[in-house]
Design a protein around this motif. Sequence first.
Motif, PDB file in Angstrom:
ATOM      1  N   CYS A 245     -30.388 -34.453 -14.382  1.00 50.20           N
ATOM      2  CA  CYS A 245     -30.580 -34.893 -15.762  1.00 50.20           C
ATOM      3  C   CYS A 245     -29.501 -34.255 -16.628  1.00 50.20           C
ATOM      4  CB  CYS A 245     -31.969 -34.499 -16.277  1.00 50.20           C
ATOM      5  SG  CYS A 245     -32.326 -35.162 -17.932  1.00 50.20           S
ATOM      6  N   ILE A 246     -28.746 -35.092 -17.318  1.00 51.41           N
ATOM      7  CA  ILE A 246     -27.731 -34.610 -18.251  1.00 51.41           C
ATOM      8  C   ILE A 246     -28.316 -34.725 -19.652  1.00 51.41           C
ATOM      9  CG2 ILE A 246     -25.387 -34.911 -19.137  1.00 51.41           C
ATOM     10  CD1 ILE A 246     -24.552 -35.982 -16.475  1.00 51.41           C
ATOM     11  N   THR A 247     -28.406 -33.603 -20.329  1.00 50.12           N
ATOM     12  CA  THR A 247     -29.053 -33.551 -21.635  1.00 50.12           C
ATOM     13  C   THR A 247     -28.028 -33.382 -22.745  1.00 50.12           C
ATOM     14  OG1 THR A 247     -29.338 -31.148 -21.569  1.00 50.12           O
ATOM     15  CG2 THR A 247     -31.100 -32.508 -20.609  1.00 50.12           C
ATOM     16  N   CYS A 248     -28.487 -33.605 -23.970  1.00 49.07           N
ATOM     17  CA  CYS A 248     -27.657 -33.416 -25.165  1.00 49.07           C
ATOM     18  C   CYS A 248     -28.394 -32.466 -26.106  1.00 49.07           C
ATOM     19  CB  CYS A 248     -27.404 -34.751 -25.849  1.00 49.07           C
ATOM     20  SG  CYS A 248     -26.457 -34.622 -27.391  1.00 49.07           S
ATOM     21  N   ASP A 249     -27.812 -31.309 -26.329  1.00 49.08           N
ATOM     22  CA  ASP A 249     -28.373 -30.340 -27.279  1.00 49.08           C
ATOM     23  C   ASP A 249     -27.899 -30.732 -28.675  1.00 49.08           C
ATOM     24  OD1 ASP A 249     -29.105 -28.219 -28.868  1.00 49.08           O
ATOM     25  OD2 ASP A 249     -28.582 -26.696 -27.381  1.00 49.08           O
TER      26      ASP A 249
ATOM     27  N   ASP B  75     -24.338 -39.206 -34.510  1.00 48.55           N
ATOM     28  CA  ASP B  75     -24.626 -39.482 -33.105  1.00 48.55           C
ATOM     29  C   ASP B  75     -23.440 -39.247 -32.188  1.00 48.55           C
ATOM     30  OD1 ASP B  75     -27.247 -40.107 -33.621  1.00 48.55           O
ATOM     31  OD2 ASP B  75     -26.909 -42.269 -33.729  1.00 48.55           O
ATOM     32  N   THR B  76     -22.362 -38.671 -32.704  1.00 54.66           N
ATOM     33  CA  THR B  76     -21.209 -38.405 -31.843  1.00 54.66           C
ATOM     34  C   THR B  76     -21.535 -37.396 -30.746  1.00 54.66           C
ATOM     35  OG1 THR B  76     -20.418 -36.820 -33.498  1.00 54.66           O
ATOM     36  CG2 THR B  76     -19.432 -39.020 -33.521  1.00 54.66           C
ATOM     37  N   ASP B  77     -22.593 -36.603 -30.934  1.00 56.97           N
ATOM     38  CA  ASP B  77     -22.994 -35.708 -29.842  1.00 56.97           C
ATOM     39  C   ASP B  77     -23.526 -36.512 -28.659  1.00 56.97           C
ATOM     40  OD1 ASP B  77     -25.222 -36.518 -31.305  1.00 56.97           O
ATOM     41  OD2 ASP B  77     -26.318 -34.656 -30.973  1.00 56.97           O
ATOM     42  N   LEU B  78     -24.267 -37.585 -28.953  1.00 56.09           N
ATOM     43  CA  LEU B  78     -24.765 -38.461 -27.894  1.00 56.09           C
ATOM     44  C   LEU B  78     -23.611 -39.201 -27.224  1.00 56.09           C
ATOM     45  CD1 LEU B  78     -27.861 -39.974 -29.745  1.00 56.09           C
ATOM     46  CD2 LEU B  78     -27.874 -38.150 -28.028  1.00 56.09           C
ATOM     47  N   PHE B  79     -22.669 -39.687 -28.045  1.00 52.04           N
ATOM     48  CA  PHE B  79     -21.510 -40.391 -27.486  1.00 52.04           C
ATOM     49  C   PHE B  79     -20.734 -39.462 -26.551  1.00 52.04           C
ATOM     50  CE2 PHE B  79     -21.262 -42.674 -31.867  1.00 52.04           C
ATOM     51  CZ  PHE B  79     -22.453 -43.327 -31.598  1.00 52.04           C
ATOM     52  N   SER B  80     -20.555 -38.214 -26.982  1.00 57.78           N
ATOM     53  CA  SER B  80     -19.802 -37.249 -26.179  1.00 57.78           C
ATOM     54  C   SER B  80     -20.489 -36.994 -24.845  1.00 57.78           C
ATOM     55  CB  SER B  80     -19.651 -35.930 -26.953  1.00 57.78           C
ATOM     56  OG  SER B  80     -18.932 -36.114 -28.158  1.00 57.78           O
TER      57      SER B  80
ATOM     58  N   PRO C  25     -14.278 -35.264 -22.880  1.00 60.04           N
ATOM     59  CA  PRO C  25     -13.981 -34.992 -24.296  1.00 60.04           C
ATOM     60  C   PRO C  25     -15.268 -34.943 -25.101  1.00 60.04           C
ATOM     61  CG  PRO C  25     -13.530 -37.283 -23.752  1.00 60.04           C
ATOM     62  CD  PRO C  25     -13.871 -36.609 -22.462  1.00 60.04           C
ATOM     63  N   SER C  26     -15.265 -34.149 -26.155  1.00 58.01           N
ATOM     64  CA  SER C  26     -16.418 -34.102 -27.047  1.00 58.01           C
ATOM     65  C   SER C  26     -15.947 -33.913 -28.474  1.00 58.01           C
ATOM     66  CB  SER C  26     -17.390 -32.984 -26.657  1.00 58.01           C
ATOM     67  OG  SER C  26     -16.779 -31.714 -26.754  1.00 58.01           O
ATOM     68  N   VAL C  27     -16.605 -34.593 -29.387  1.00 53.50           N
ATOM     69  CA  VAL C  27     -16.241 -34.514 -30.802  1.00 53.50           C
ATOM     70  C   VAL C  27     -16.410 -33.078 -31.290  1.00 53.50           C
ATOM     71  CG1 VAL C  27     -16.868 -35.286 -33.122  1.00 53.50           C
ATOM     72  CG2 VAL C  27     -16.822 -36.912 -31.226  1.00 53.50           C
ATOM     73  N   GLY C  28     -15.394 -32.568 -31.965  1.00 57.52           N
ATOM     74  CA  GLY C  28     -15.442 -31.198 -32.459  1.00 57.52           C
ATOM     75  C   GLY C  28     -15.506 -30.169 -31.353  1.00 57.52           C
ATOM     76  N   PHE C  29     -15.207 -30.589 -30.120  1.00 63.57           N
ATOM     77  CA  PHE C  29     -15.285 -29.724 -28.936  1.00 63.57           C
ATOM     78  C   PHE C  29     -16.646 -29.040 -28.858  1.00 63.57           C
ATOM     79  CE2 PHE C  29     -13.158 -26.331 -26.153  1.00 63.57           C
ATOM     80  CZ  PHE C  29     -13.095 -27.175 -25.065  1.00 63.57           C
ATOM     81  N   MET C  30     -17.705 -29.793 -29.247  1.00 61.88           N
ATOM     82  CA  MET C  30     -19.047 -29.198 -29.297  1.00 61.88           C
ATOM     83  C   MET C  30     -19.674 -29.037 -27.922  1.00 61.88           C
ATOM     84  SD  MET C  30     -21.443 -32.289 -30.775  1.00 61.88           S
ATOM     85  CE  MET C  30     -20.269 -33.353 -31.587  1.00 61.88           C
ATOM     86  N   GLN C  31     -19.240 -29.853 -26.937  1.00 57.77           N
ATOM     87  CA  GLN C  31     -19.756 -29.740 -25.567  1.00 57.77           C
ATOM     88  C   GLN C  31     -21.289 -29.676 -25.563  1.00 57.77           C
ATOM     89  OE1 GLN C  31     -17.157 -26.584 -23.513  1.00 57.77           O
ATOM     90  NE2 GLN C  31     -16.608 -26.428 -25.684  1.00 57.77           N
TER      91      GLN C  31
END
Length: 243
Positions: free
Chosen positions: A116-120, A136-141, A55-61
């Motif tokens: 390595c799993i990254t966060c854009d 920071d919800t992108d990091l949480f996702s 799952p990702s906030v706002g389906f931002m993936q």
Amino acid sequence: MAEHSGRADHAFPPPQREGLYRAIHERRDVRAQFLPDPVPPEVLARLLDAAHHAPSVGFMQPWDFLVIDSREVRRRVHRLFLRENERGAQQFSAERQQAYRRLKLEGILESPLNLCITCDRSRGDGPVLGRTSIVDTDLFSTCLAVQNLWLAARAEGIGVGWVSILDQQELATILDLPEQVYPLAYLCLGYVSEFLQQPELARSGWRQRLPLTELVHGNGWRQALADEALHEALQEVARPCQP
């Protein structure tokens, strides 16, 4: 027509539920048990697909996946780890340093594969739904993607170790990441000789699992649970987890 209870209609069959809970309880942060056997492409693809279905906030993936099989890249990351690990050791007391230095905290070169799993942090068009208050919800996702991969790996018999003792800016340079892409999780993957009965840090005496009953509160911080049956149920499920 049978009447639906509304409670069990959507539950997995018992063997599937047991498999899920087994993966959760038997997942380990692997450092020293890696085998040299390669991870088959079809297995790695399933793990990445499981991560991508987090799952990702706002389906931002916001995640991307860097598959690292280059020995030279891994050697550079390993050198970075050695430097940061020494810095980390020096932050503890003399007695604690001795215990720290006995721990093996990575499998960068021993594992057959690094990931390595990254966060854009720029992913999403304009304001992201659900991220307008907590940026920071992108990091949480992305952390949820890591957990998805980790549990799927355990089900596949693949060990995963998260190497957190790294300078993230230097790691980004080694991996040639764009400025807006954060290297959230550097992972070691591979088949293992065993999955330990206890987490490595618990087995070594570094820390033990906290009692679940002390971590569940009522309607406010440190307030007792009003539901006594829930308190008893928590005690019951916690018993098998005790060392």
